[in-house]
Enzyme design. Sequence first.
Site, PDB file in Angstrom:
ATOM      1  N   TRP A 141      49.353  -0.182  80.444  1.00 16.10           N
ATOM      2  CA  TRP A 141      50.568  -0.839  80.296  1.00 16.10           C
ATOM      3  C   TRP A 141      51.778  -0.327  80.763  1.00 16.10           C
ATOM      4  O   TRP A 141      52.177   1.012  80.385  1.00 16.10           O
ATOM      5  CB  TRP A 141      50.976  -1.399  78.628  1.00 16.10           C
ATOM      6  CG  TRP A 141      52.390  -2.029  78.626  1.00 16.10           C
ATOM      7  CD1 TRP A 141      52.748  -3.361  79.068  1.00 16.10           C
ATOM      8  CD2 TRP A 141      53.588  -1.270  78.361  1.00 16.10           C
ATOM      9  NE1 TRP A 141      54.023  -3.419  79.098  1.00 16.10           N
ATOM     10  CE2 TRP A 141      54.696  -2.188  78.494  1.00 16.10           C
ATOM     11  CE3 TRP A 141      53.976  -0.026  77.676  1.00 16.10           C
ATOM     12  CZ2 TRP A 141      55.907  -1.936  78.136  1.00 16.10           C
ATOM     13  CZ3 TRP A 141      55.227   0.102  77.637  1.00 16.10           C
ATOM     14  CH2 TRP A 141      56.299  -0.630  77.720  1.00 16.10           C
ATOM     15  N   GLU A 172      47.614  -4.554  80.663  1.00 11.23           N
ATOM     16  CA  GLU A 172      48.304  -5.299  79.765  1.00 11.23           C
ATOM     17  C   GLU A 172      49.597  -6.140  80.397  1.00 11.23           C
ATOM     18  O   GLU A 172      50.555  -5.519  80.740  1.00 11.23           O
ATOM     19  CB  GLU A 172      48.651  -4.576  78.509  1.00 11.23           C
ATOM     20  CG  GLU A 172      49.333  -5.139  77.341  1.00 11.23           C
ATOM     21  CD  GLU A 172      49.595  -4.510  76.211  1.00 11.23           C
ATOM     22  OE1 GLU A 172      49.084  -3.497  76.168  1.00 11.23           O
ATOM     23  OE2 GLU A 172      50.467  -4.835  75.110  1.00 11.23           O
ATOM     24  N   LYS A 196      53.191  -8.487  80.317  1.00 10.72           N
ATOM     25  CA  LYS A 196      54.211  -8.809  79.378  1.00 10.72           C
ATOM     26  C   LYS A 196      55.245  -9.606  79.976  1.00 10.72           C
ATOM     27  O   LYS A 196      55.287  -9.708  81.400  1.00 10.72           O
ATOM     28  CB  LYS A 196      54.769  -7.259  79.010  1.00 10.72           C
ATOM     29  CG  LYS A 196      55.927  -7.356  78.094  1.00 10.72           C
ATOM     30  CD  LYS A 196      55.951  -5.850  77.646  1.00 10.72           C
ATOM     31  CE  LYS A 196      57.128  -5.611  76.669  1.00 10.72           C
ATOM     32  NZ  LYS A 196      57.369  -4.648  75.938  1.00 10.72           N
ATOM     33  N   ASP A 251      48.376  -9.068  74.503  1.00  8.91           N
ATOM     34  CA  ASP A 251      49.186  -8.782  73.213  1.00  8.91           C
ATOM     35  C   ASP A 251      49.729 -10.055  72.813  1.00  8.91           C
ATOM     36  O   ASP A 251      50.493 -10.861  73.441  1.00  8.91           O
ATOM     37  CB  ASP A 251      50.197  -7.851  73.862  1.00  8.91           C
ATOM     38  CG  ASP A 251      51.024  -7.160  72.610  1.00  8.91           C
ATOM     39  OD1 ASP A 251      50.795  -6.034  72.391  1.00  8.91           O
ATOM     40  OD2 ASP A 251      51.578  -7.809  71.788  1.00  8.91           O
ATOM     41  N   HIS A 289      53.400 -10.976  73.648  1.00 17.05           N
ATOM     42  CA  HIS A 289      53.965 -10.703  75.141  1.00 17.05           C
ATOM     43  C   HIS A 289      53.997 -12.097  75.766  1.00 17.05           C
ATOM     44  O   HIS A 289      53.820 -12.061  77.023  1.00 17.05           O
ATOM     45  CB  HIS A 289      52.866  -9.871  75.980  1.00 17.05           C
ATOM     46  CG  HIS A 289      53.173  -8.377  75.484  1.00 17.05           C
ATOM     47  ND1 HIS A 289      52.613  -7.392  76.254  1.00 17.05           N
ATOM     48  CD2 HIS A 289      53.910  -7.818  74.411  1.00 17.05           C
ATOM     49  CE1 HIS A 289      53.085  -6.329  75.782  1.00 17.05           C
ATOM     50  NE2 HIS A 289      53.615  -6.561  74.992  1.00 17.05           N
ATOM     51  N   HIS A 349      45.617  -7.232  71.930  1.00 21.66           N
ATOM     52  CA  HIS A 349      46.411  -6.451  71.212  1.00 21.66           C
ATOM     53  C   HIS A 349      47.012  -7.343  69.974  1.00 21.66           C
ATOM     54  O   HIS A 349      47.658  -8.321  70.226  1.00 21.66           O
ATOM     55  CB  HIS A 349      47.596  -5.934  72.173  1.00 21.66           C
ATOM     56  CG  HIS A 349      47.313  -4.480  72.370  1.00 21.66           C
ATOM     57  ND1 HIS A 349      48.379  -3.907  73.134  1.00 21.66           N
ATOM     58  CD2 HIS A 349      46.019  -3.710  72.349  1.00 21.66           C
ATOM     59  CE1 HIS A 349      47.681  -2.579  73.184  1.00 21.66           C
ATOM     60  NE2 HIS A 349      46.593  -2.459  73.009  1.00 21.66           N
ATOM     61  N   ASP A 384      58.998 -10.070  70.969  1.00 17.81           N
ATOM     62  CA  ASP A 384      58.021  -9.091  70.888  1.00 17.81           C
ATOM     63  C   ASP A 384      58.475  -8.072  69.874  1.00 17.81           C
ATOM     64  O   ASP A 384      58.611  -6.824  70.107  1.00 17.81           O
ATOM     65  CB  ASP A 384      57.925  -8.599  72.255  1.00 17.81           C
ATOM     66  CG  ASP A 384      56.781  -7.791  72.381  1.00 17.81           C
ATOM     67  OD1 ASP A 384      55.841  -7.596  71.531  1.00 17.81           O
ATOM     68  OD2 ASP A 384      56.729  -6.735  73.179  1.00 17.81           O
ATOM     69  N   ASP A 426      56.973  -6.436  67.449  1.00 24.07           N
ATOM     70  CA  ASP A 426      56.011  -5.633  66.725  1.00 24.07           C
ATOM     71  C   ASP A 426      55.976  -5.404  65.440  1.00 24.07           C
ATOM     72  O   ASP A 426      55.793  -4.291  64.739  1.00 24.07           O
ATOM     73  CB  ASP A 426      55.776  -4.438  67.580  1.00 24.07           C
ATOM     74  CG  ASP A 426      55.201  -4.609  68.993  1.00 24.07           C
ATOM     75  OD1 ASP A 426      54.156  -4.713  69.117  1.00 24.07           O
ATOM     76  OD2 ASP A 426      56.155  -3.926  69.976  1.00 24.07           O
ATOM     77  N   ASP A 456      48.325  -3.532  67.467  1.00 23.79           N
ATOM     78  CA  ASP A 456      49.430  -2.760  68.253  1.00 23.79           C
ATOM     79  C   ASP A 456      50.774  -3.221  67.596  1.00 23.79           C
ATOM     80  O   ASP A 456      51.044  -4.397  67.932  1.00 23.79           O
ATOM     81  CB  ASP A 456      49.302  -3.179  69.909  1.00 23.79           C
ATOM     82  CG  ASP A 456      50.585  -2.511  70.585  1.00 23.79           C
ATOM     83  OD1 ASP A 456      51.069  -1.690  69.912  1.00 23.79           O
ATOM     84  OD2 ASP A 456      50.941  -2.944  71.514  1.00 23.79           O
TER      85      ASP A 456
HETATM   86  C1  RNT Z   1      54.378  -2.785  74.927  1.00 23.95           C
HETATM   87  C2  RNT Z   1      52.707  -2.930  74.790  1.00 23.95           C
HETATM   88  C3  RNT Z   1      51.936  -1.654  74.787  1.00 23.95           C
HETATM   89  C4  RNT Z   1      52.650  -0.715  73.751  1.00 23.95           C
HETATM   90  C5  RNT Z   1      51.421   0.390  73.479  1.00 23.95           C
HETATM   91  C6  RNT Z   1      52.360   1.616  72.927  1.00 23.95           C
HETATM   92  O1  RNT Z   1      54.997  -3.749  74.923  1.00 23.95           O
HETATM   93  O2  RNT Z   1      52.354  -3.725  73.906  1.00 23.95           O
HETATM   94  O3  RNT Z   1      50.787  -1.884  74.222  1.00 23.95           O
HETATM   95  O4  RNT Z   1      52.768  -1.194  72.690  1.00 23.95           O
HETATM   96  O5  RNT Z   1      51.034   0.987  74.674  1.00 23.95           O
HETATM   97 ZN    ZN Z   2      50.287  -4.214  73.281  1.00 14.85          ZN
END
Ligand code: RNT
Ligand code: ZN
Length: 408
Positions: free
Chosen positions: A185, A226, A228, A260, A263, A287, A295, A297, A327
């Site tokens: 990523w 990945e 985004k 993810d 994302h 993810h 986003d 997390d 993640d």
């Molecule tokens: C970032 C991505 C990625 C990170 C990790 C730490 O937006 O989600 O996966 O969270 O690589």
């Molecule tokens: Zn991620």
Amino acid sequence: MTVTGENYKAAREIYARAGVDTDEALRLLNEIPVSIHCWQIDDLGGFENPDRGLSGGIQATGSDPSKARTKEEFMTNLTKALSVVPGKNKLALHAVYLDNLGKFVDRDEITPENFAFWVEYAKEHQLGLDFNPTYFSHDKAESNFTLSSYDPAIREFWVEHGKRCRKISEYFGRELGQTSVNNHWIPDGYKDYTIDKLKHRELLMESMDEILKEKIDWKYCVDSFESKLFGLGLESYTVGSHEFYSNYAAIRNNCIVCMDMGHFHPTEAVSSKLSSYLVFDRQVQLHVSRPVRWDSDHVVVLDDELKEVMLEIKRQNAFDKVHIGTDYFDGSINRIAAQALGARSVKKALLYALLEPTDKLKEYEEADDLVRRLVYSEEHKAMPFGLVWEQFCEMNNVPGSDWLEKVL
Ligand code: RNT
Ligand code: ZN
């Protein structure tokens, strides 16, 4: 028989009436690996230079005092968290979690030797290992461009990092006799209006071609990219978009995409995208995260979209094609508990999906019996899935609903 065992017997009967075999669901759940990311333990500080803050448009917020401050603390806390996650697990590492063997090792210098201690750890704890190049939190990423930078020296540095990470991932795969996913990523993008949206993508494509040039045995290492939508300070343009990586993976056929759950636009659901990859027999990496308005997390909990994603994988019988991993990073609550909670929630969602009377529902759908499809989907929601979950924990010698007190 224990209380859990008695309860399970009752649940088994109720599910059997709906045509679902709970023993088989438990057997499968025990076999499906979930890759637990390691970075919730220390907000992605890592061992390279823990004083360096996060960069690349991602951020951990919160000031709970539980953040691991040393490598020893990190290992102890991680082990505690893993001890309450039942079933088969993998561990996802980032390149900054290295052993520098006594001297500073830059990202373009890392070798499998710097990660040998993780292989030992994985063997001891019966874990698989996945890997992540760290294309951020570094002087050479400060411009917010890495693999797609206009500066050839910057690109070269990060291409070398990507290549070395592949070698490390392959090393994990060979050592542990199972596939290691090497998840790339990059933070590349612009904060504001962008004129040339193509040029950076051309450069990214070149860099990816270079990183992936050497053939690698997919039995041991699969590279994923990945996508985004945006990051903090990178709101207007992201080079590695979903369309970009999907097309790249389809055309080159030498990597897979990672989706993810945080994302995408807030009303877009990963659960509805999966079948468009599976229909082409593609593997994908997932993810599992929890976006709250953006986003963010947040720690993963058993919410509707998590269940929906797992149901989708189950309905397509794609457990061997979707690499499931967590993640997220939340610094506002105890980090060990947060790490364990998210992983347990993923497993719960898997179990919930495995207990769905899918074959029956598919039959109703094919017969255009849409009322039965809706009614029996709805009834599934109220079945005693928690009792089967308790049984799963007991059978793995892991605490059930009282796990928190074991890790605090
Ligand atoms: C970032 C991505 C990625 C990170 C990790 C730490 O937006 O989600 O996966 O969270 O690589
Ligand atoms: Zn991620």
